[in-house]
Design a protein around this motif. Structure first.
Motif, short mmCIF file in Angstrom:
data_model
loop_
_atom_site.label_atom_id
_atom_site.label_comp_id
_atom_site.label_asym_id
_atom_site.label_seq_id
_atom_site.Cartn_x
_atom_site.Cartn_y
_atom_site.Cartn_z
N LEU A 28 47.89 35.96 40.52
CA LEU A 28 48.35 37.28 40.13
C LEU A 28 48.08 38.26 41.26
N LEU A 30 47.82 41.67 42.97
CA LEU A 30 47.67 43.05 42.51
C LEU A 30 47.24 43.93 43.67
N THR A 31 47.80 45.14 43.72
CA THR A 31 47.36 46.13 44.71
C THR A 31 45.98 46.65 44.28
N GLU A 34 46.36 48.65 41.13
CA GLU A 34 46.64 47.80 39.98
C GLU A 34 45.38 47.06 39.51
N ARG A 35 44.47 46.76 40.43
CA ARG A 35 43.23 46.06 40.04
C ARG A 35 42.31 46.95 39.20
N ARG A 42 52.00 42.76 33.94
CA ARG A 42 52.10 42.39 35.36
C ARG A 42 52.92 41.12 35.47
N THR A 44 53.09 37.33 37.61
CA THR A 44 52.39 36.38 38.48
C THR A 44 53.24 36.09 39.72
N VAL A 77 43.22 36.32 40.36
CA VAL A 77 43.61 37.60 40.95
C VAL A 77 43.56 37.48 42.46
N GLU A 82 50.07 45.63 50.70
CA GLU A 82 50.57 46.96 50.38
C GLU A 82 50.62 47.82 51.64
#
Length: 162
Positions: A28, A30-31, A34-35, A42, A44, A77, A82
Motif C-alpha cells: 500500500l 502512501l504519501t 496519507e500515512r 486507499r 494498493t 505500508v 511524491e
C-alpha cells in the motif's frame, strides 16, 4: 461481478510473525500525509481498493503491516513517491537556519546531514532561494521527522499540560 472492499482493521506488532500466503500479501503506497489518516479509502499497488479502519493511536510508517478482520490478508505500508523540494547549502549553519525557519512555519521536514526535503511549495522555494540556498525539485519517498511529541502531526492536541 463486483469485488468486495477490503477492510483493514489491525496493525501487526513489529515482531509479530504472520503465516499469510504470498498471494494474500499486498503493498500500500502512501504519501507522508496519507500515512497520517487512519480511516480512509486507499488503493494498493496492484489496484485493489482498501478501507483503513485502524485505531487512531499513531501514524502509519513504511514497513507497517496491516491485516483484515479475519487476519487472512496482509498489506504492507510503503512510502509513495511524491513531489518534494531538495534544499542544500554551502554551510551547515545556513542549512540549520533554513530548518529553523521552516520549523517556525510548521513545515514537515526530512533531515539529512547535507540536505533537507520538504513538500513542494513555490512560496517556500522562493523564500529559501532568497536566503541563498540551493533548491531543486524531485520525486521520492518522503520520511519527515515525527515531531517533538512522538510522531503525530498534532500541533499540541492531546498533549498534557502542567
Amino acid at each position: 461481478m463486483l469485488e468486495s472492499l477490503i477492510v483493514l482493521e489491525h496493525r501487526l506488532a513489529a515482531n509479530h510473525s504472520c503465516g499469510v500466503r504470498k498471494d494474500r500479501q499486498m503493498e500500500l503506497p502512501l504519501t507522508a500525509d496519507e500515512r497520517m489518516v487512519l480511516r480512509a479509502r486507499r488503493r494498493t499497488r496492484c489496484g485493489k481498493e482498501v478501507l483503513l479502519q485502524l485505531p487512531r493511536d499513531q501514524a502509519l510508517q513504511p514497513g507497517d503491516r496491516l491485516m483484515d478482520g479475519e487476519m487472512t490478508l496482509q498489506v504492507e505500508v510503503i512510502a509513495a513517491s511524491e513531489p518534494l523540494l531538495r534544499v542544500s547549502a554551502v554551510t551547515l549553519l545556513e542549512l540549520l537556519q533554513a530548518a529553523y525557519h521552516l520549523g517556525n512555519r510548521h513545515v514537515a521536514l526530512e533531515l539529512h546531514e547535507q540536505e533537507l526535503f520538504l513538500p513542494d511549495d513555490a512560496v517556500l522555494a522562493s523564500m529559501l532561494r532568497s536566503r541563498g540556498l540551493k533548491v531543486s525539485s524531485c520525486n521520492r519517498a518522503f520520511l519527515p521527522e515525527g515531531g517533538a511529541y512522538g510522531g503525530g502531526h498534532s500541533h499540541g492536541h492531546g498533549v498534557a499540560s502542567t
